[in-house]
Design a protein around this motif. Sequence first.
Motif, mmCIF file in Angstrom:
data_model
loop_
_atom_site.group_PDB
_atom_site.id
_atom_site.type_symbol
_atom_site.label_atom_id
_atom_site.label_comp_id
_atom_site.label_asym_id
_atom_site.label_seq_id
_atom_site.Cartn_x
_atom_site.Cartn_y
_atom_site.Cartn_z
ATOM 1 N N HIS A 24 -100.788 -10.005 -70.845
ATOM 2 C CA HIS A 24 -101.580 -11.237 -70.819
ATOM 3 C C HIS A 24 -100.799 -12.420 -70.248
ATOM 4 O O HIS A 24 -101.103 -13.577 -70.560
ATOM 5 C CB HIS A 24 -102.095 -11.584 -72.232
ATOM 6 N N ARG A 73 -101.594 -9.944 -63.728
ATOM 7 C CA ARG A 73 -101.550 -9.998 -65.188
ATOM 8 C C ARG A 73 -101.935 -8.641 -65.746
ATOM 9 O O ARG A 73 -102.944 -8.061 -65.345
ATOM 10 C CB ARG A 73 -102.501 -11.079 -65.692
ATOM 11 N N LEU A 75 -103.239 -6.330 -68.771
ATOM 12 C CA LEU A 75 -104.031 -6.391 -69.999
ATOM 13 C C LEU A 75 -104.092 -4.989 -70.609
ATOM 14 O O LEU A 75 -104.805 -4.114 -70.103
ATOM 15 C CB LEU A 75 -105.450 -6.876 -69.694
ATOM 16 N N ASP A 133 -110.253 -15.158 -75.943
ATOM 17 C CA ASP A 133 -109.120 -16.069 -75.972
ATOM 18 C C ASP A 133 -108.586 -16.169 -77.388
ATOM 19 O O ASP A 133 -109.142 -16.889 -78.226
ATOM 20 C CB ASP A 133 -109.555 -17.442 -75.452
ATOM 21 N N LEU A 155 -101.280 -8.666 -77.631
ATOM 22 C CA LEU A 155 -102.018 -9.822 -77.133
ATOM 23 C C LEU A 155 -101.093 -10.910 -76.603
ATOM 24 O O LEU A 155 -101.553 -11.868 -75.979
ATOM 25 C CB LEU A 155 -102.898 -10.400 -78.244
#
Length: 275
Positions: A24, A73, A75, A133, A155
């Motif tokens: 992230h 990024r 994830l 978020d 996360l």
Amino acid sequence: MEFLKVRRSDRLIDMTRYLLERPHTLIPLTFFAERYGSAKSSISEDLTILKRTFQARGTGLLETIPGAAGGTRFLPYILKEEAVQVVNHLIEQMSSNTRYLPGGYVYMSDLLGNPATLREIGRVFATQYLNQDVDAVMTIATKGVPIAQSVADFLNVPFVIVRHDTEITEGSTVNVNYVSGSSTRIEKMSLSKRSLKPDSNVLIVDDYMRGGGTVGGMISMVEEFDANLIGVGVVAESTAPNGRSIGNYTSLMRVDAKDNTVISQPGNYLDKIFN
């Protein structure tokens, strides 16, 4: 730290490690280009290889953001087939009468002390909130701590620990009274005022939920900080809630512990996430 120009195979290995350690996190292409002494076009080709491999293996999603302020990024997530294996493995380990504890509780400390199991749990819960978020993961001391740490790691956000007793090292605290779901007693939990900023998005996790009183107390704590509750996840829930006060949550297992026996079955996670 800058590296001399390296071969693609070496570059791919190091890029993989770097991305996996920083989920992230947006990393500019210029960073990798300077790190390996390579052209951006070569780095883009490398990222295409990694993206295809991560997706094929169910490791996660590698996003590419175009533009001057863009980059890549990672994830992390888990595919349904592997999530089913994780849940079934937990159920297999939990379904043992030796885990029965007086009062209808179950022994889980060995599972929550196993690094491999914790990584699986963290990845499973992180997948549920892949596109949300989340600013912080909240839990209550003590058994929820390793779960929160694992979820927060995937996360890449901080985790905060609510305590039953005020610690002098925490400074000023916010205190909340709640009704314990298992004993129906009024109890207190506290959290340092420095732990959360107003309007933070908070994910609550815990190891075991019976009546839901402790989780309800943490939800009240989130409200006291003027923060936002994103979700609630527990590793196991009791099958005998006796009027559980929490309605919206995710559980990996449902555990029936009575008459010196422990029977486990899937919780609602698989249905909520993959159906």
